[in-house]
Design a protein around this motif. Structure first.
Motif, PDB file in Angstrom:
ATOM      1  N   THR A 198     -18.832  34.804  29.129  1.00 55.55           N
ATOM      2  CA  THR A 198     -17.472  34.273  29.046  1.00 55.55           C
ATOM      3  C   THR A 198     -16.654  34.643  30.280  1.00 55.55           C
ATOM      4  O   THR A 198     -16.060  33.791  30.929  1.00 55.55           O
ATOM      5  CB  THR A 198     -16.773  34.803  27.779  1.00 55.55           C
ATOM      6  OG1 THR A 198     -17.578  34.481  26.655  1.00 55.55           O
ATOM      7  CG2 THR A 198     -15.413  34.163  27.622  1.00 55.55           C
ATOM      8  N   ARG A 226     -12.644  29.527  32.987  1.00 60.58           N
ATOM      9  CA  ARG A 226     -13.795  30.299  32.501  1.00 60.58           C
ATOM     10  C   ARG A 226     -14.020  30.072  31.011  1.00 60.58           C
ATOM     11  O   ARG A 226     -15.164  29.984  30.545  1.00 60.58           O
ATOM     12  CB  ARG A 226     -13.567  31.785  32.773  1.00 60.58           C
ATOM     13  CG  ARG A 226     -13.640  32.157  34.242  1.00 60.58           C
ATOM     14  CD  ARG A 226     -13.489  33.650  34.441  1.00 60.58           C
ATOM     15  NE  ARG A 226     -13.627  34.027  35.832  1.00 60.58           N
ATOM     16  CZ  ARG A 226     -13.582  35.276  36.282  1.00 60.58           C
ATOM     17  NH1 ARG A 226     -13.394  36.272  35.431  1.00 60.58           N
ATOM     18  NH2 ARG A 226     -13.710  35.525  37.567  1.00 60.58           N
ATOM     19  N   TYR A 227     -12.939  29.964  30.261  1.00 62.11           N
ATOM     20  CA  TYR A 227     -13.040  29.692  28.822  1.00 62.11           C
ATOM     21  C   TYR A 227     -13.732  28.349  28.583  1.00 62.11           C
ATOM     22  O   TYR A 227     -14.652  28.235  27.770  1.00 62.11           O
ATOM     23  CB  TYR A 227     -11.653  29.700  28.199  1.00 62.11           C
ATOM     24  CG  TYR A 227     -11.600  29.187  26.781  1.00 62.11           C
ATOM     25  CD1 TYR A 227     -12.016  29.987  25.723  1.00 62.11           C
ATOM     26  CD2 TYR A 227     -11.127  27.904  26.507  1.00 62.11           C
ATOM     27  CE1 TYR A 227     -11.967  29.524  24.415  1.00 62.11           C
ATOM     28  CE2 TYR A 227     -11.075  27.430  25.209  1.00 62.11           C
ATOM     29  CZ  TYR A 227     -11.494  28.238  24.165  1.00 62.11           C
ATOM     30  OH  TYR A 227     -11.453  27.770  22.880  1.00 62.11           O
ATOM     31  N   ALA A 286     -17.473  28.506  29.440  1.00 60.03           N
ATOM     32  CA  ALA A 286     -18.278  29.201  28.435  1.00 60.03           C
ATOM     33  C   ALA A 286     -18.438  28.369  27.171  1.00 60.03           C
ATOM     34  O   ALA A 286     -19.541  28.255  26.619  1.00 60.03           O
ATOM     35  CB  ALA A 286     -17.649  30.555  28.102  1.00 60.03           C
ATOM     36  N   ASP A 293     -15.845  41.364  23.800  1.00 55.43           N
ATOM     37  CA  ASP A 293     -15.954  39.990  24.298  1.00 55.43           C
ATOM     38  C   ASP A 293     -15.769  39.015  23.136  1.00 55.43           C
ATOM     39  O   ASP A 293     -16.708  38.355  22.697  1.00 55.43           O
ATOM     40  CB  ASP A 293     -17.312  39.762  24.965  1.00 55.43           C
ATOM     41  CG  ASP A 293     -17.309  38.522  25.863  1.00 55.43           C
ATOM     42  OD1 ASP A 293     -16.392  37.684  25.712  1.00 55.43           O
ATOM     43  OD2 ASP A 293     -18.217  38.387  26.699  1.00 55.43           O
ATOM     44  N   LEU A 308     -14.387  36.078  22.836  1.00 49.60           N
ATOM     45  CA  LEU A 308     -14.628  34.655  23.051  1.00 49.60           C
ATOM     46  C   LEU A 308     -16.117  34.336  23.020  1.00 49.60           C
ATOM     47  O   LEU A 308     -16.530  33.298  22.484  1.00 49.60           O
ATOM     48  CB  LEU A 308     -14.012  34.200  24.373  1.00 49.60           C
ATOM     49  CG  LEU A 308     -12.483  34.211  24.408  1.00 49.60           C
ATOM     50  CD1 LEU A 308     -11.976  33.814  25.789  1.00 49.60           C
ATOM     51  CD2 LEU A 308     -11.921  33.275  23.348  1.00 49.60           C
ATOM     52  N   TYR A 309     -16.939  35.220  23.576  1.00 49.59           N
ATOM     53  CA  TYR A 309     -18.393  35.044  23.493  1.00 49.59           C
ATOM     54  C   TYR A 309     -18.824  35.101  22.030  1.00 49.59           C
ATOM     55  O   TYR A 309     -19.629  34.289  21.572  1.00 49.59           O
ATOM     56  CB  TYR A 309     -19.101  36.117  24.310  1.00 49.59           C
ATOM     57  CG  TYR A 309     -20.596  35.938  24.403  1.00 49.59           C
ATOM     58  CD1 TYR A 309     -21.147  34.992  25.272  1.00 49.59           C
ATOM     59  CD2 TYR A 309     -21.460  36.707  23.635  1.00 49.59           C
ATOM     60  CE1 TYR A 309     -22.517  34.825  25.367  1.00 49.59           C
ATOM     61  CE2 TYR A 309     -22.832  36.550  23.724  1.00 49.59           C
ATOM     62  CZ  TYR A 309     -23.361  35.608  24.587  1.00 49.59           C
ATOM     63  OH  TYR A 309     -24.728  35.452  24.671  1.00 49.59           O
ATOM     64  N   ASN A 332     -17.967  31.696  20.297  1.00 46.76           N
ATOM     65  CA  ASN A 332     -18.850  30.544  20.466  1.00 46.76           C
ATOM     66  C   ASN A 332     -20.225  30.791  19.858  1.00 46.76           C
ATOM     67  O   ASN A 332     -20.866  29.863  19.368  1.00 46.76           O
ATOM     68  CB  ASN A 332     -18.928  30.071  21.930  1.00 46.76           C
ATOM     69  CG  ASN A 332     -19.318  31.130  22.916  1.00 46.76           C
ATOM     70  OD1 ASN A 332     -20.338  31.765  22.780  1.00 46.76           O
ATOM     71  ND2 ASN A 332     -18.493  31.310  23.958  1.00 46.76           N
TER      72      ASN A 332
END
Length: 267
Positions: A106, A118-119, A122, A164, A166-167, A170
């Protein structure tokens, strides 16, 4: 399944070299890491493999080693996914299975370090790549009478990852897709599963290597993940999310059911 044996990673069971004879497999993110190991493992088991990646040099090298084809593909683009499937049908006669593996780190959070580009990058690779890839694959799989899709999720899709989020978001989405699409696609004879490794040998862990070494956390060999994917595609399960952790035999994660509704009287 086998319980914890030692601090070393337990290798997954291998099948003979004819297990996938005559089958055609697509592997996205196949130029390195888990994708590379899986492409070579599926080829060893008899499949004809199409390696897809943005890294043309690495992808062609793996395709040559696997005796298959390479096709450049940005999985975050729906048209690129359709073109990949069309290429495979044209050159291999159809598609029987796919590992939707392409993914990136991410590189940002949701506070002051949030970065929209970057968002989007990813989410485009890690989630859109699975959704768009599945959408492109389904007509081709149905044309073959069914098939198998395996999506690379992560242990981050099964647990909280405060460092992390956001990782984790997803990868949780990929896990949710696998659990939901498994039964939804079963009437079409299409199986959908996810593989959820912990810290496995790939480019995505490069920024973490010093931290992993300091904490004495073992890195899972890419081959162990590839062998797990082979077990999934040669099995009969669907809607499963297989964890891969050092010292444990890979197997489907057992989710708890959510609490059901209660009537006012507590029934």
């Amino acid at each position: 399944m086998t319980a914890v044996r030692s601090a070393a990673t337990v290798p997954a069971e291998r099948t003979d070299g004819a297990a996938l004879k005559g089958k055609v497999a697509i592997v996205t993110g196949g130029a390195s890491g888990l994708g590379r190991a899986t492409a070579l493992t599926l080829a060893e088991a008899g499949a004809h493999v199409v390696v897809a990646d943005l890294d043309a040099r690495g992808g062609r090298e793996v395709a040559d080693l696997a005796g298959g084809h390479f096709h450049a593909c940005d999985v975050s683009d729906p048209d690129a996914n359709r073109a990949l499937v069309e290429f495979t049908q044209e050159h291999c006669g159809g598609v029987d299975m796919a590992l939707l593996n392409a993914g990136v780190a991410t590189g940002c959070g949701v506070d002051e370090d949030f970065d929209l580009a970057r968002y989007r990058r990813a989410m485009g690779a890690n989630l859109d790549g699975v959704v768009f890839g599945t959408h492109a694959l389904l007509p081709a799989l149905r044309a073959r009478g069914g098939g198998v899709i395996v999506a690379t999720a992560s242990l981050a899709g099964l647990a909280a990852v405060p460092l992390d989020p956001l990782y984790a978001a997803n990868k949780h989405a990929v896990v949710g897709l696998a659990r939901s699409l498994g039964p939804a696609l079963a009437p079409h004879n299409v199986r959908f599963n996810a593989v959820c490794p912990g810290f496995a040998e790939s480019r995505i862990i490069d920024p973490l290597r010093d931290m992993l070494a300091e904490q004495r956390l073992p890195i899972i060999p890419a081959q162990v993940v590839a062998d797990t994917v082979l077990r999934i595609v040669t099995g009969d399960g669907t809607g499963e999310c297989w964890f891969v952790q050092p010292g444990r035999d890979p197997e489907p994660f057992r989710f708890r059911s959510v609490p059901g509704p209660r009537e006012p009287a507590g029934a």
